[in-house]
Design an enzyme around this catalytic site. Structure first.
Site, mmCIF file in Angstrom:
data_model
loop_
_atom_site.group_PDB
_atom_site.id
_atom_site.type_symbol
_atom_site.label_atom_id
_atom_site.label_comp_id
_atom_site.label_asym_id
_atom_site.label_seq_id
_atom_site.Cartn_x
_atom_site.Cartn_y
_atom_site.Cartn_z
ATOM 1 N N ASP A 165 23.416 18.141 21.119
ATOM 2 C CA ASP A 165 23.227 17.339 22.328
ATOM 3 C C ASP A 165 21.741 16.995 22.425
ATOM 4 O O ASP A 165 20.927 17.803 22.878
ATOM 5 C CB ASP A 165 23.688 18.136 23.546
ATOM 6 C CG ASP A 165 23.608 17.351 24.848
ATOM 7 O OD1 ASP A 165 22.973 16.278 24.869
ATOM 8 O OD2 ASP A 165 24.170 17.815 25.857
ATOM 9 N N GLU A 167 19.337 15.696 24.213
ATOM 10 C CA GLU A 167 18.778 15.326 25.503
ATOM 11 C C GLU A 167 17.644 16.287 25.842
ATOM 12 O O GLU A 167 17.566 17.398 25.327
ATOM 13 C CB GLU A 167 19.836 15.417 26.597
ATOM 14 C CG GLU A 167 21.013 14.491 26.407
ATOM 15 C CD GLU A 167 21.996 14.657 27.541
ATOM 16 O OE1 GLU A 167 21.933 13.855 28.493
ATOM 17 O OE2 GLU A 167 22.820 15.587 27.468
#
Length: 306
Positions: A165, A167
């Protein structure tokens, strides 16, 4: 890792898909087999992210189908470990906050019960505002070193794979580099070589997700799954995987309306996709929210057992 409230606006009509086949009859990574007498469902693979800062991984195993008794969820994702940056050595390293550490230090009670039910357990890895990310390793050697940290964690704790992920990295912080085209390719290539039989999934967001090929190498096929990161929406991930491995649907349990959850599940089946993504399963009885999509995916209500 900071406590995060994710900012993403994130029946048996299908035969067992290739992706679902990864989950059926498998042996738990600890060496304890899944219960051979457990009911087997047919239909899309259901995924549940759990914010372990606030909730228990065991919640994933509390939902079964009223018709047949199979698990509602096939994959449980520990959210989340972090990729951190050591300013002394200028290297990225894998970091577990206290809550993730508690889950991993108590695998016998927090993870094995899920695996024994046939539920795969992945570790999600997320940026942590320190400049380190999957897309800015300065060399193939650096990417491979981090891949080894990931595969070592999977082996040590008996997990079933890794979820990426990209982010909150905040590329450039602490003097780190901006994303480059080779980094994620080197990382995933090395990780797949380290754990050929484990799951690697992609939360389809961030600079890494846009950099899946380099120097003639395309890592798309190294992923078992990829999913839409925007809850309450339909978005086909832009990765060259078969429909059986993709989740264009993404819902946040308790926040995405039941009508939307049902519509996205119906579309998943109607358009032949093999995965359905959910986020933020908590400890409440969410059987009404879960049933909204299980009726469409599996032709059954969901039953919650505390």
């Amino acid at each position: 890792m900071f406590t995060l409230v994710r900012r993403k606006v994130r029946t048996a009509a299908l035969a067992l898909s290739t992706a679902a086949t990864l989950l059926v009859g498998a042996t738990a990574a600890s060496g304890s087999p899944a219960d051979p007498g457990a009911p087997v469902k047919q239909g899309p693979t259901s995924v549940a992210y759990v914010e372990v800062n606030n909730n228990s991984m065991l919640n994933v195993g509390k939902y079964t189908l009223a018709n047949g008794g199979g698990n509602v969820f096939d994959v449980a994702v520990i959210f989340a470990a972090n990729i951190n940056y050591d300013t002394g050595t200028d290297k990225a390293y894998l970091y577990f906050n206290d809550n993730v550490r508690r889950v991993l230090d108590n695998v016998a009670t927090q993870i094995r019960p899920l695996q024994q039910k046939g539920i795969k357990v992945l570790l999600s890895v997320l940026g942590n505002h320190q400049g380190a990310g999957f897309a800015n390793f300065p060399s193939e050697q650096a990417a491979s070193a981090f891949a080894k940290q990931l595969s070592d964690a999977v082996a040590e704790y008996g997990l079933d794979g890794i979820d990426f992920d990209d982010e909150y990295a905040e590329y450039g912080t602490n003097g780190t580099a901006q994303p480059n085209d080779s980094s994620f390719v080197h990382l995933v290539t090395a990780l797949r070589a380290n754990m050929p039989d484990k799951i690697i999934s992609l939360y389809n967001i961030g600079p890494a997700a846009a950099r899946l090929s380099y120097g003639g190498v395309d890592i798309s096929s190294d992923f078992d799954y990829a999913w839409n990161p925007y809850y309450g929406t339909w978005q086909v991930p832009g990765i060259a995987l078969p429909k059986s491995r993709l989740s264009p649907a993404a819902v946040e349990i308790g926040r995405t309306s039941r009508g939307t959850s049902a519509d996205l599940a119906r579309r998943t089946v109607d358009e032949g996709y093999g995965v359905y993504l959910t986020y933020n399963l908590d400890g409440s009885d969410r059987s009404a929210d879960v049933s909204a999509f299980t009726r469409e995916l599996y032709g059954s209500d969901a039953v919650y057992t505390p």
